[in-house]
Design a protein around this motif. Structure first.
Motif, mmCIF file in Angstrom:
data_model
loop_
_atom_site.group_PDB
_atom_site.id
_atom_site.type_symbol
_atom_site.label_atom_id
_atom_site.label_comp_id
_atom_site.label_asym_id
_atom_site.label_seq_id
_atom_site.Cartn_x
_atom_site.Cartn_y
_atom_site.Cartn_z
ATOM 1 N N SER A 126 0.826 -1.206 0.000
ATOM 2 C CA SER A 126 0.000 0.000 0.000
ATOM 3 C C SER A 126 0.857 1.251 0.000
ATOM 4 C CB SER A 126 -0.929 -0.009 1.224
ATOM 5 O OG SER A 126 -1.761 -1.147 1.225
ATOM 6 N N ALA A 127 1.926 1.259 0.797
ATOM 7 C CA ALA A 127 2.799 2.425 0.857
ATOM 8 C C ALA A 127 3.476 2.680 -0.488
ATOM 9 C CB ALA A 127 3.848 2.234 1.959
ATOM 10 N N ILE A 128 3.916 1.623 -1.157
ATOM 11 C CA ILE A 128 4.570 1.779 -2.465
ATOM 12 C C ILE A 128 3.586 2.323 -3.490
ATOM 13 C CG2 ILE A 128 5.660 0.525 -4.355
ATOM 14 C CD1 ILE A 128 6.856 -1.353 -2.240
ATOM 15 N N VAL A 129 2.371 1.761 -3.502
ATOM 16 C CA VAL A 129 1.348 2.231 -4.447
ATOM 17 C C VAL A 129 1.004 3.693 -4.175
ATOM 18 C CG1 VAL A 129 -1.059 1.949 -5.148
ATOM 19 C CG2 VAL A 129 0.402 -0.053 -4.884
ATOM 20 N N GLY A 130 0.818 4.055 -2.906
ATOM 21 C CA GLY A 130 0.471 5.430 -2.567
ATOM 22 C C GLY A 130 1.559 6.415 -2.944
ATOM 23 N N PHE A 165 -1.317 7.879 3.346
ATOM 24 C CA PHE A 165 -2.742 7.824 3.060
ATOM 25 C C PHE A 165 -3.156 6.436 2.599
ATOM 26 C CE2 PHE A 165 -6.032 7.897 -0.223
ATOM 27 C CZ PHE A 165 -7.101 8.392 0.502
ATOM 28 N N ALA A 166 -2.367 5.791 1.749
ATOM 29 C CA ALA A 166 -2.718 4.463 1.247
ATOM 30 C C ALA A 166 -2.765 3.436 2.371
ATOM 31 C CB ALA A 166 -1.725 4.030 0.171
ATOM 32 N N VAL A 167 -1.839 3.545 3.329
ATOM 33 C CA VAL A 167 -1.839 2.622 4.462
ATOM 34 C C VAL A 167 -3.113 2.806 5.296
ATOM 35 C CG1 VAL A 167 -0.664 2.042 6.617
ATOM 36 C CG2 VAL A 167 0.662 2.422 4.536
ATOM 37 N N ILE A 168 -3.481 4.060 5.551
ATOM 38 C CA ILE A 168 -4.689 4.331 6.327
ATOM 39 C C ILE A 168 -5.934 3.937 5.537
ATOM 40 C CG2 ILE A 168 -6.057 6.155 7.427
ATOM 41 C CD1 ILE A 168 -3.450 7.631 7.956
ATOM 42 N N TYR A 169 -5.925 4.184 4.249
ATOM 43 C CA TYR A 169 -7.090 3.886 3.417
ATOM 44 C C TYR A 169 -7.337 2.381 3.345
ATOM 45 C CZ TYR A 169 -10.420 4.290 -0.397
ATOM 46 O OH TYR A 169 -11.561 4.247 -1.164
ATOM 47 N N ARG A 170 -6.287 1.584 3.338
ATOM 48 C CA ARG A 170 -6.471 0.130 3.360
ATOM 49 C C ARG A 170 -7.209 -0.304 4.620
ATOM 50 N NH1 ARG A 170 -3.370 -3.849 5.875
ATOM 51 N NH2 ARG A 170 -3.835 -5.956 5.104
ATOM 52 N N TYR A 171 -6.870 0.300 5.744
ATOM 53 C CA TYR A 171 -7.589 -0.018 6.987
ATOM 54 C C TYR A 171 -9.044 0.436 6.900
ATOM 55 C CZ TYR A 171 -8.680 -0.293 11.950
ATOM 56 O OH TYR A 171 -9.254 -0.602 13.159
ATOM 57 N N ALA A 172 -9.288 1.579 6.237
ATOM 58 C CA ALA A 172 -10.661 2.076 6.099
ATOM 59 C C ALA A 172 -11.498 1.210 5.167
ATOM 60 C CB ALA A 172 -10.651 3.515 5.579
ATOM 61 N N MET A 173 -10.863 0.378 4.360
ATOM 62 C CA MET A 173 -11.576 -0.500 3.439
ATOM 63 C C MET A 173 -11.877 -1.863 4.051
ATOM 64 S SD MET A 173 -12.335 0.826 0.471
ATOM 65 C CE MET A 173 -12.418 -0.560 -0.670
ATOM 66 N N ALA A 226 -6.871 6.815 -3.866
ATOM 67 C CA ALA A 226 -8.000 6.004 -3.380
ATOM 68 C C ALA A 226 -8.576 5.140 -4.497
ATOM 69 C CB ALA A 226 -9.083 6.911 -2.799
ATOM 70 N N ILE A 227 -8.689 5.679 -5.701
ATOM 71 C CA ILE A 227 -9.192 4.898 -6.828
ATOM 72 C C ILE A 227 -8.257 3.725 -7.129
ATOM 73 C CG2 ILE A 227 -9.668 4.978 -9.307
ATOM 74 C CD1 ILE A 227 -10.590 7.861 -8.922
ATOM 75 N N ALA A 228 -6.953 3.982 -7.106
ATOM 76 C CA ALA A 228 -5.990 2.910 -7.351
ATOM 77 C C ALA A 228 -6.061 1.835 -6.263
ATOM 78 C CB ALA A 228 -4.576 3.489 -7.424
ATOM 79 N N MET A 229 -6.206 2.254 -5.019
ATOM 80 C CA MET A 229 -6.306 1.284 -3.929
ATOM 81 C C MET A 229 -7.587 0.467 -4.031
ATOM 82 S SD MET A 229 -3.628 1.226 -2.006
ATOM 83 C CE MET A 229 -4.330 0.364 -0.586
ATOM 84 N N ASN A 230 -8.698 1.099 -4.405
ATOM 85 C CA ASN A 230 -9.947 0.364 -4.597
ATOM 86 C C ASN A 230 -9.790 -0.709 -5.668
ATOM 87 O OD1 ASN A 230 -11.425 1.751 -2.670
ATOM 88 N ND2 ASN A 230 -12.138 3.301 -4.101
ATOM 89 N N TRP A 231 -9.148 -0.352 -6.755
ATOM 90 C CA TRP A 231 -8.959 -1.299 -7.859
ATOM 91 C C TRP A 231 -8.128 -2.499 -7.413
ATOM 92 C CZ3 TRP A 231 -5.249 -3.615 -10.865
ATOM 93 C CH2 TRP A 231 -5.669 -4.126 -12.095
ATOM 94 N N LYS A 275 -5.271 -7.878 -5.317
ATOM 95 C CA LYS A 275 -3.859 -7.646 -5.588
ATOM 96 C C LYS A 275 -3.136 -7.260 -4.302
ATOM 97 C CE LYS A 275 -4.510 -8.277 -9.997
ATOM 98 N NZ LYS A 275 -3.965 -9.479 -10.691
ATOM 99 N N ILE A 276 -3.866 -6.582 -3.412
ATOM 100 C CA ILE A 276 -3.398 -6.272 -2.066
ATOM 101 C C ILE A 276 -4.413 -6.854 -1.094
ATOM 102 C CG2 ILE A 276 -2.893 -4.443 -0.404
ATOM 103 C CD1 ILE A 276 -2.035 -2.661 -2.661
ATOM 104 N N ALA A 277 -3.934 -7.570 -0.086
ATOM 105 C CA ALA A 277 -4.826 -8.225 0.873
ATOM 106 C C ALA A 277 -5.546 -7.194 1.718
ATOM 107 C CB ALA A 277 -4.038 -9.180 1.755
ATOM 108 N N ARG A 278 -6.827 -7.433 1.956
ATOM 109 C CA ARG A 278 -7.598 -6.565 2.835
ATOM 110 C C ARG A 278 -7.167 -6.782 4.281
ATOM 111 N NH1 ARG A 278 -12.337 -4.143 0.923
ATOM 112 N NH2 ARG A 278 -12.818 -4.634 -1.234
ATOM 113 N N TYR A 279 -7.478 -5.768 5.098
ATOM 114 C CA TYR A 279 -7.118 -5.858 6.509
ATOM 115 C C TYR A 279 -8.006 -6.881 7.184
ATOM 116 C CZ TYR A 279 -5.961 -4.458 11.246
ATOM 117 O OH TYR A 279 -5.548 -4.466 12.558
#
Length: 216
Positions: free
Chosen positions: A71-75, A119-127, A201-206, A212-216
């Motif tokens: 998530s950090a790399i993608v963000g 933001f990507a790290v936090i957004y993964r937790y929010a998902m 956020a759009i990239a993380m949703n995809w 592709k990235i495991a959910r929390y």
């Protein structure tokens, strides 16, 4: 008399039925049955169960750590490139171009990569799938945009000339703490923040929807 007593004892043994044995099943007359202890009752079995649970917990922890790194790399990558044209327009059009401007532009890109990664790290937790509030993702995006919009505002000299108050914009009644130039800067920062965090956020949703990235 002894023969009658023998017949009576034999009838009593026949009417009493099979002898119940702990652990299930009935024993037949003249047969033996081994009682099996429940699984996990021995110290060795309990230790094996604890080791299996600890191994599963370590596996989940490693999986989450890898997902956080992804998530950090993608963000960092998506955030930097999504805000690149906006910062270029901001510095090359609205400011006097010199070496300091170029250095500030480059620093803003570095800061944006760090902001996108966090933001990507936090957004993964929010998902998380167990959250009842499905609007929490939009709230996280909006909160991040607002924070970035106000933090990057520069106070002009006109608002720092108050005798009694350090921050006083005399020509911006009734607020007196922000003038038109600062409001315009907030608007520009808001647009840049929407590009940075919205695209991330759009990239993380995809990626999360396709595992592709495991959910929390």
């Amino acid at each position: 008399q002894s023969e009658g007593q023998q017949q009576q004892q034999q009838q009593q043994r026949t009417s009493s039925g099979p002898t119940p044995v702990p652990g299930g099943g009935n024993s037949k007359p003249g047969s033996t049955q081994r009682v099996v202890a429940p699984i996990g009752s021995s110290p060795t079995a309990r230790k094996n169960n604890n080791d299996s649970a600890a191994a599963a917990a370590r596996k989940i922890q490693i999986k989450n750590t890898v997902a956080y790194a992804q998530s950090a790399i993608v963000g960092a990558f998506v955030g930097t490139w999504s805000i690149f044209p906006f910062t270029a327009f901001h510095y090359l059009v609205f400011t006097d171009y010199d070496y300091t401007t170029f250095a500030q532009w480059e620093w803003d890109l570095v800061a944006s990569s760090v902001q996108g990664a966090c933001f990507a790290v936090i957004y993964r937790y929010a998902m998380r799938q167990d959250l009842a509030d499905k609007w929490v993702q939009r709230k996280v995006v909006l909160a991040s945009v607002l924070l970035r919009s106000f933090v990057r505002v520069t106070v002009p000299f006109e608002c720092a000339a108050g005798d009694d108050y350090p921050l006083y914009c005399a020509d911006s009644a009734p607020l007196f703490v922000v003038n038109g130039g600062m409001m315009a800067e907030i608007a520009v920062n808001f647009a840049e923040g929407m590009a940075l965090f919205g695209v991330t956020a759009i990239a993380m949703n995809w990626l999360l929807e396709r595992n592709k990235i495991a959910r929390y």
